[in-house]
Motif scaffolding. Structure first.
Motif, mmCIF file in Angstrom:
data_model
loop_
_atom_site.group_PDB
_atom_site.id
_atom_site.type_symbol
_atom_site.label_atom_id
_atom_site.label_comp_id
_atom_site.label_asym_id
_atom_site.label_seq_id
_atom_site.Cartn_x
_atom_site.Cartn_y
_atom_site.Cartn_z
ATOM 1 N N THR B 135 0.840 -1.191 0.000
ATOM 2 C CA THR B 135 0.000 0.000 0.000
ATOM 3 C C THR B 135 0.869 1.233 0.000
ATOM 4 O OG1 THR B 135 -0.086 -0.089 2.389
ATOM 5 C CG2 THR B 135 -1.962 -1.028 1.218
ATOM 6 N N ASP B 136 0.603 2.096 -0.945
ATOM 7 C CA ASP B 136 1.203 3.425 -0.900
ATOM 8 C C ASP B 136 0.131 4.335 -0.339
ATOM 9 O OD1 ASP B 136 3.557 5.225 -2.298
ATOM 10 O OD2 ASP B 136 1.615 6.239 -2.121
ATOM 11 N N GLU B 137 0.310 4.736 0.909
ATOM 12 C CA GLU B 137 -0.729 5.469 1.649
ATOM 13 C C GLU B 137 -1.244 6.668 0.857
ATOM 14 O OE1 GLU B 137 -1.919 4.346 4.422
ATOM 15 O OE2 GLU B 137 -0.378 2.911 5.039
ATOM 16 N N ARG B 138 -0.304 7.360 0.225
ATOM 17 C CA ARG B 138 -0.636 8.608 -0.457
ATOM 18 C C ARG B 138 -1.444 8.340 -1.716
ATOM 19 N NH1 ARG B 138 4.335 10.674 -3.617
ATOM 20 N NH2 ARG B 138 4.471 8.443 -3.409
ATOM 21 N N LEU B 139 -0.962 7.418 -2.543
ATOM 22 C CA LEU B 139 -1.635 7.180 -3.824
ATOM 23 C C LEU B 139 -2.964 6.452 -3.654
ATOM 24 C CD1 LEU B 139 1.358 6.325 -6.158
ATOM 25 C CD2 LEU B 139 0.167 8.498 -5.869
ATOM 26 N N PHE B 140 -2.988 5.497 -2.712
ATOM 27 C CA PHE B 140 -4.255 4.774 -2.613
ATOM 28 C C PHE B 140 -5.324 5.635 -1.927
ATOM 29 C CE2 PHE B 140 -3.890 2.780 1.687
ATOM 30 C CZ PHE B 140 -5.224 2.693 2.024
ATOM 31 N N SER B 141 -4.892 6.568 -1.036
ATOM 32 C CA SER B 141 -5.861 7.518 -0.466
ATOM 33 C C SER B 141 -6.420 8.394 -1.577
ATOM 34 C CB SER B 141 -5.201 8.419 0.590
ATOM 35 O OG SER B 141 -4.634 7.634 1.598
ATOM 36 N N ALA B 142 -5.508 8.839 -2.432
ATOM 37 C CA ALA B 142 -5.930 9.699 -3.543
ATOM 38 C C ALA B 142 -6.924 8.966 -4.448
ATOM 39 C CB ALA B 142 -4.712 10.137 -4.349
ATOM 40 N N LYS B 143 -6.611 7.714 -4.709
ATOM 41 C CA LYS B 143 -7.476 6.887 -5.564
ATOM 42 C C LYS B 143 -8.870 6.758 -4.926
ATOM 43 C CE LYS B 143 -7.636 3.571 -8.878
ATOM 44 N NZ LYS B 143 -7.449 3.902 -10.297
ATOM 45 N N TYR B 144 -8.853 6.531 -3.599
ATOM 46 C CA TYR B 144 -10.116 6.409 -2.865
ATOM 47 C C TYR B 144 -10.897 7.719 -2.924
ATOM 48 C CZ TYR B 144 -12.942 6.502 1.465
ATOM 49 O OH TYR B 144 -13.932 6.671 2.384
ATOM 50 N N TYR B 145 -10.211 8.852 -2.672
ATOM 51 C CA TYR B 145 -10.896 10.156 -2.688
ATOM 52 C C TYR B 145 -11.483 10.430 -4.076
ATOM 53 C CZ TYR B 145 -8.272 11.115 1.639
ATOM 54 O OH TYR B 145 -7.745 11.067 2.877
ATOM 55 N N LEU B 146 -10.696 10.099 -5.103
ATOM 56 C CA LEU B 146 -11.132 10.413 -6.472
ATOM 57 C C LEU B 146 -12.365 9.610 -6.895
ATOM 58 C CD1 LEU B 146 -7.686 10.854 -8.203
ATOM 59 C CD2 LEU B 146 -9.503 12.579 -8.084
ATOM 60 N N SER B 147 -12.620 8.489 -6.192
ATOM 61 C CA SER B 147 -13.804 7.705 -6.540
ATOM 62 C C SER B 147 -15.080 8.498 -6.264
ATOM 63 C CB SER B 147 -13.811 6.374 -5.774
ATOM 64 O OG SER B 147 -14.125 6.587 -4.418
ATOM 65 N N PHE B 148 -14.949 9.571 -5.470
ATOM 66 C CA PHE B 148 -16.115 10.421 -5.178
ATOM 67 C C PHE B 148 -16.208 11.601 -6.139
ATOM 68 C CE2 PHE B 148 -15.134 8.308 -1.190
ATOM 69 C CZ PHE B 148 -16.377 7.937 -0.712
ATOM 70 N N GLY B 149 -15.252 11.720 -7.084
ATOM 71 C CA GLY B 149 -15.220 12.861 -7.996
ATOM 72 C C GLY B 149 -14.146 13.837 -7.555
ATOM 73 N N VAL B 150 -13.690 14.659 -8.512
ATOM 74 C CA VAL B 150 -12.532 15.524 -8.256
ATOM 75 C C VAL B 150 -12.803 16.543 -7.155
ATOM 76 C CG1 VAL B 150 -10.916 17.160 -9.287
ATOM 77 C CG2 VAL B 150 -11.760 15.240 -10.652
ATOM 78 N N GLY B 151 -13.936 17.212 -7.236
ATOM 79 C CA GLY B 151 -14.265 18.257 -6.250
ATOM 80 C C GLY B 151 -14.260 17.692 -4.847
ATOM 81 N N GLU B 152 -14.932 16.562 -4.675
ATOM 82 C CA GLU B 152 -15.036 15.913 -3.368
ATOM 83 C C GLU B 152 -13.651 15.451 -2.908
ATOM 84 O OE1 GLU B 152 -17.254 14.918 -0.096
ATOM 85 O OE2 GLU B 152 -17.872 16.077 -1.856
ATOM 86 N N ALA B 153 -12.853 14.952 -3.875
ATOM 87 C CA ALA B 153 -11.517 14.443 -3.549
ATOM 88 C C ALA B 153 -10.635 15.543 -2.971
ATOM 89 C CB ALA B 153 -10.872 13.841 -4.800
ATOM 90 N N ILE B 154 -10.698 16.738 -3.555
ATOM 91 C CA ILE B 154 -9.879 17.859 -3.060
ATOM 92 C C ILE B 154 -10.295 18.190 -1.626
ATOM 93 C CG2 ILE B 154 -9.405 20.335 -3.356
ATOM 94 C CD1 ILE B 154 -9.616 19.786 -6.426
ATOM 95 N N LYS B 155 -11.617 18.225 -1.412
ATOM 96 C CA LYS B 155 -12.132 18.520 -0.063
ATOM 97 C C LYS B 155 -11.626 17.487 0.937
ATOM 98 C CE LYS B 155 -16.568 20.244 -1.116
ATOM 99 N NZ LYS B 155 -17.971 19.841 -1.062
ATOM 100 N N MET B 156 -11.722 16.208 0.559
ATOM 101 C CA MET B 156 -11.323 15.136 1.473
ATOM 102 C C MET B 156 -9.829 15.169 1.743
ATOM 103 S SD MET B 156 -13.648 12.046 -0.041
ATOM 104 C CE MET B 156 -13.649 10.818 1.231
ATOM 105 N N ALA B 157 -9.057 15.441 0.694
ATOM 106 C CA ALA B 157 -7.599 15.488 0.850
ATOM 107 C C ALA B 157 -7.214 16.615 1.805
ATOM 108 C CB ALA B 157 -6.943 15.682 -0.515
ATOM 109 N N LYS B 158 -7.860 17.774 1.631
ATOM 110 C CA LYS B 158 -7.562 18.927 2.498
ATOM 111 C C LYS B 158 -7.869 18.578 3.953
ATOM 112 C CE LYS B 158 -7.858 23.144 -0.212
ATOM 113 N NZ LYS B 158 -8.820 24.124 -0.722
ATOM 114 N N ALA B 159 -9.059 17.960 4.136
ATOM 115 C CA ALA B 159 -9.484 17.636 5.501
ATOM 116 C C ALA B 159 -8.522 16.671 6.172
ATOM 117 C CB ALA B 159 -10.895 17.037 5.479
ATOM 118 N N ASN B 160 -7.844 15.844 5.355
ATOM 119 C CA ASN B 160 -6.977 14.817 5.938
ATOM 120 C C ASN B 160 -5.505 15.217 5.985
ATOM 121 O OD1 ASN B 160 -8.508 12.410 6.822
ATOM 122 N ND2 ASN B 160 -9.360 12.595 4.763
#
Lengths: 421, 204
Positions: B135-160
């Protein structure tokens, strides 16, 4: 003697609780010689430690007193306290039973004046209060003790305290040199009325029995009893305040494959009775009963309905998942209400775990091979060639009235056995 | 071999489904032991997040409510803490049943099953496993966030971000090229084989 030979018509009853007393008295009154053994210093067993009976809420001391008078008045009944069975040999009609007695250190001259207790200085746990309190090392087990005779705890024997206790007795009733003894008796049948113990709530790790305000149901009986640790006031063990928000947890370690797989049958009614105790003492008290199903059989359903009609008694159909210590030290009961699907966490002044009945014989190497079920209860009677019977909770979870019925049944079967019927 | 799930033919209460669960779901044979006491749902650390919770879900299975059961989020919120299994007075293996029911819902293509957080997370996790062998924590988190769409992914990434900083400080996450294991190819061969066996056993 119908079957002739050297057979004995005497009957041995092991255990002096309500079942053993009933079996012994019934057998003796029917004209048979009876020997009654009790391992503790007093008769009465668990019943003498109850506050009230359900469903009539009358006092157990009343019924016990009548039985004690029947024992006193019957020359056919010989009773030995602090006596246990060390071995059994022989067969139906001719058993040789080795009885072992532990020293009481007080003989029949005792008048129960209490001078020995006044002279004693050390304290021992009070078994009649389930260890919730202590008492002097020279003690009367409780105020209705039968026999009404003091006991000197073995822990003081050989100390100067024991000499002071002996010196205090005006009646020469203290015998510090008494030792353990064994003797044999010959009997034709044996009734095992060895009773039960509450399931150890320490095993219920999720229920935090170690918290002071989490107690079990037999301790609740003592809290409500006038001669208990709180003189009958239901108070929180942690700080002595009145317990006005009380949770009663049913099936605590019962009907549970990790603990006792069976239903002990009495706990539901005992808890309903506890709700009645609390409501009787405090007009503004709230009682919550957590249950899987309420098993109030036969006429006992009326008692259940009466409590159900009390707006300050709430029934939650839920087996609590855990009891934890709240931020203020009060116990918090957590779980899911199965009717509403609400996940709750409610804090209480006092939580009572309705623990079930475990046979006293479970987990011990018995001096004799008895037919026991998977849980250690003794099968009432195996076959006609066998002179062994069980009565009361030794044969399965029973309430007091059912115990007495089973004792009468055992008495009759034992009589038939020694009569060769 | 797992029997195929019978058709419900539009029935809301399909007792064939209950029987199928008893016989085919891992631990399902113990389901009839359940006495509806609620110790499982009460023990669950995230029981409030579940729509039904195990106790009610088990009753729904018995009632044959196939659609409602397979659309439930209960299976996907299970964290496998095993509190319920330890406490169940009837020794019902609650966790196993939930996990396998979740797989059934996935396999049968229930949209709810595919869209739960846990399903997205598992998918991203597996993507990273197949790609890097770890597991690459960074890339797989990004992949997970992006499954919700780009806008949502940016929000989730910021929050985390605070979590990410802590992870980097603890050397559990790094910037730069993802670390790979040596035998990515071999690992993928193992996983392919596992999938093949699973499919064969499920009779797909």
């Amino acid at each position: 003697m119908p079957n002739g030979g050297p057979n004995s018509q005497a009957i041995l009853v092991v255990g002096g609780g309500i079942a053993g007393i009933s079996a012994a008295v019934e057998t003796a009154e029917a004209g048979y010689d009876v020997i009654l053994l009790e391992s503790s210093p007093v008769l009465g067993g668990r019943v003498s430690r109850l506050n009230r009976y359900f469903p009539k809420l009358c006092h157990p001391t009343c019924g016990l007193e009548i039985n004690y008078q029947r024992i006193r008045g019957n020359p056919r009944l010989k009773m030995f306290t602090m006596a246990t069975v060390a071995g059994v040999s022989g067969e139906k009609g001719n058993y040789t039973v080795t009885v072992k007695t532990t020293p009481r250190h007080v003989n029949a001259k005792c008048t129960a004046c209490g001078d020995c207790a006044a002279a004693a200085t050390s304290e021992v746990p009070d078994a009649s209060n389930y260890g919730l309190t202590t008492k002097k090392a020279a003690y009367l087990p409780h105020e209705h003790a039968f026999p009404m005779r003091y006991v000197i705890d073995p822990s003081v024997i050989g100390t100067p305290e024991a000499d002071a206790i002996k010196a205090a007795c005006k009646y020469d009733a203290v015998d510090l040199d008494e030792t353990e003894q064994t003797f044999d008796v010959t009997v034709g049948a044996i009734i095992w009325a060895t009773g039960w113990r509450p399931y150890d709530a320490k095993n219920l790790t999720a229920y935090s029995y170690e918290l002071p305000d989490v107690i079990n149901n037999v301790e609740m009986e003592r809290l409500a009893a006038h001669d208990g640790p709180t003189d009958g006031k239901i108070l929180r063990p942690s700080n002595g305040e009145e317990a006005k928000r009380v949770a009663l947890i049913q099936c605590a370690g019962s009907r549970d494959h990790n603990h006792l797989a069976y239903c002990s049958r009495i706990c539901c009614l005992a808890s309903l009775k506890h709700a009645a105790y609390v409501r009787e003492q405090y007009a503004d008290a709230d009682v919550d009963i957590y249950y899987i199903d309420i098993r109030a059989h036969d006429k006992l359903e009326a008692f259940h309905q009466k409590l159900k009609n009390d707006p300050q008694v709430t029934f939650h159909k839920s087996k609590p998942a855990a009891i934890v210590e709240g931020p203020d030290g009060r116990p918090v009961v957590k779980g899911e209400d199965t009717v509403t699907r609400d996940v709750y966490a409610r804090d209480y002044d006092l939580v009572v775990l309705a623990t079930g009945m475990e046979p006293s014989t479970a987990g011990f190497d018995l001096p004799v091979t008895l037919s026991q079920d998977d849980y250690g209860f003794i099968v009432p009677h195996v076959e006609d060639t066998d002179g062994m019977f069980s009565a009361g909770v030794a044969q399965g979870p029973l309430d007091v009235s059912m115990s007495v019925q089973s004792a009468t049944a055992a008495a009759l079967k034992a009589i038939q056995a020694v009569d060769g019927a | 071999m797992t029997a195929p799930l019978p058709e419900s033919n539009g029935k809301k209460y399909d007792l064939g489904f209950a029987r199928w669960v008893y016989e085919n779901v891992d631990g399902g044979d113990k389901l009839s032991m359940c006495m509806q006491c609620g110790a499982c749902s009460g023990s669950c650390p995230i029981g409030t997040e579940m729509d039904h919770g195990p106790r009610k879900l088990f009753m729904m299975i018995r009632a044959g409510m196939k659609e409602d059961v397979l659309k439930s989020n209960t299976m996907f919120n299970c964290t496998s803490c095993y509190n319920c299994v330890v406490r169940c007075p009837r020794k019902v293996p609650v966790t196993y049943i939930l996990q396998d029911l979740g797989r059934v819902a996935q396999r049968l293509g229930y949209a709810e099953a595919k869209e739960t957080d846990n399903a997205r997370f598992a998918k991203a996790f597996f993507w990273s496993t197949r790609k890097f062998g770890r597991t690459d924590e960074r890339l797989f988190s990004a992949k997970y966030y992006l499954s919700f769409g780009v806008g949502e992914a940016i929000k989730m990434a910021k929050a985390n971000m605070p979590v990410a900083r802590s992870l980097m400080k603890a050397k559990r996450m790094h910037l730069g090229m993802p670390h790979k294991i040596k035998g990515v190819k071999e690992l993928n061969a193992i996983l392919d084989k596992a999938e093949e066996i699973e499919k064969r056993e499920q009779g797909v």
